[in-house]
Structures are given as C-alpha cells and as structure tokens.
Scaffold this active site. Sequence first.
Site, PDB file in Angstrom:
ATOM      1  N   SER A   1       0.829  -1.198   0.000  1.00 23.75           N
ATOM      2  CA  SER A   1       0.000   0.000   0.000  1.00 23.75           C
ATOM      3  C   SER A   1       0.874   1.262   0.000  1.00 23.75           C
ATOM      4  CB  SER A   1      -0.964  -0.050   1.188  1.00 23.75           C
ATOM      5  OG  SER A   1      -1.993   0.900   1.066  1.00 23.75           O
ATOM      6  N   ASP A  54     -10.131  -5.626  -3.189  1.00 25.21           N
ATOM      7  CA  ASP A  54      -9.539  -4.566  -2.373  1.00 25.21           C
ATOM      8  C   ASP A  54     -10.438  -3.332  -2.410  1.00 25.21           C
ATOM      9  OD1 ASP A  54      -7.883  -2.396  -1.447  1.00 25.21           O
ATOM     10  OD2 ASP A  54      -6.095  -3.571  -1.957  1.00 25.21           O
ATOM     11  N   HIS A  93      -7.322  -6.038   0.964  1.00 23.75           N
ATOM     12  CA  HIS A  93      -6.135  -5.222   1.236  1.00 23.75           C
ATOM     13  C   HIS A  93      -5.384  -5.676   2.495  1.00 23.75           C
ATOM     14  CE1 HIS A  93      -3.965  -1.547   0.153  1.00 23.75           C
ATOM     15  NE2 HIS A  93      -3.970  -1.153   1.410  1.00 23.75           N
TER      16      HIS A  93
END
Length: 279
Positions: free
Chosen positions: A150, A226, A259
Amino acid sequence: MSLEIVSQSRCFEGTQFVYRHLSVETGTPMRFAAYVPPQAAQEDLPVVWFLSGLTCTEENVTVKAGAQRVASELGLILVAPDTSPRGEGVPGDPEGSYDFGLGAGFYVDATEEPWARNYRMRSYLERELPALVAEELPADMARQGIMGHSMGGHGALTIALRNPDRFAAVSAFAPITSPLSCPWGEKALSRYLGPDRATWREYDACALIEDGARLPELLVDQGTADGFLESQLKPELLEEACRKADMPLTLRRQEGYDHSYFFISTFIEDHLRWHAARF
C-alpha cells in the site's frame, strides 16, 4: 549509531529482532524489525526490505505475514522499518486522521512546516538505516531487494526507481501507484511538500517512470476485492506507465483478495522466492 535490542525471539532456527536507535535524520528514536536466519552464522546474507502501509509499525508484517519460515529456508535477512517518526514533540495530523502524520510518513522528506524537521523517511531509508544495517548486521549490501504494501508499496517503488543500482529485485502488494492521482497522495504530498505538484513527481512511481527512471522488472500483486482498488491504488496507471516505457511488469490480479495481511501472507512466499532468484 548504536543499536538497542528491544526484543529477540528464536524463530525457524534464526532470530527475530526488534531494534531501537536514535535517528539523525528524523531527530527521534526509531524502531525496526530484522529477521536474521541461521545461515548468518557462516556468511553475510542478502537483505530484503519491507515497507509497511498506513497506520502500521514494524510489528505488522513481522507478526502477520508469516515470512520468517521462507526467509530461513532461503537465507534472507528481512528488515522492516517503521512508517513514520514518533515520540514527544513529533507533529501528527491536527484532525487525528489515519492517513496523515503519525503512521503515515509516505516515505518522503517533508519540506513544509511543521513536518520538515522529523518527517524525513526518504533520507532515513535511502541513507541512514542502510548504513546502520551494513554496520551492525551480517548483511551483504551488494544483494538487496525491496518490497512494500500500500503506502509502503509506493515507498518501495519510488525508492527503487530513484536508486536502481541498489536493488536486484523490487516488488509490491497493492501499492499506491500514483500519489498524484489519488486522495491519499494528494492529502499527504500537499501537506508534506507544499502546493507545487512538480515537486511531487519524485514520489510518484508512474511519474518517475514517465520522467525516465527504469528498473529491470517489477512484480506486483493486487487483490480484486480490495476496497481501495479504484479510488486509491489504480494499478492500471502503473501498467500503462510501464507499457509506454517498455519496462517489464508482472501485475497479478488476485481474484477475491482484499487489502489485508491475509492477502499478503498468501503471496509473501512467492515474492521472497522471486527476490531470492535475482540475488
């Protein structure tokens, strides 16, 4: 630059350390985790850096990813730094949000007040911490890889693109591919760097590639479930930048994955083996 051992635990015949030291760059104590596999008793080993995402510390990947077993087998030192400076006097987000300030350093050297003194994660990771690892750990700094998740995927890609001779392998999990093009990036870069978007480009993987930076190849995994995929991560922008630059990118869209560290733990072995094959 002396290291203080915060904790150490035997793990897959190696040792999982957490260290603390006083950083010159950030002006604060900083912590990082380092897994040192058993082969280090005989030789210096390659280093793989893992940069974490928003809200994380060095603990998240160390505890949740399950990477130590594979690192022990392959003989890889895993180094996981914190995501931002912390401590008394370090400014956070006045609004108390999760996506700016403490836990959200975005791997930049801030130029705007009040962030400029402490938020120097770029210099910390490009210069200070590697020098410390080289001095204190059984690390072969001629064999390094970097990966991240991320915000940390953004950090891994941009650090590698700015320092292409340093890393033999680069990969990412659900990276923020273009901070110039998403709300997280717009918020962070405008506050850390000011309103001149031209200064943001050195912290944007797609912009760096457009401006001529190159790597031999990239591996990126992105979950299709995600929740940040369309609004924040935008892997299609990296795909297009690499296509235009004729830069090899393996982008794997993993069906049904989100995620979280459940996603990372599923594919971390693939990434570590991919890195090890390139040392």
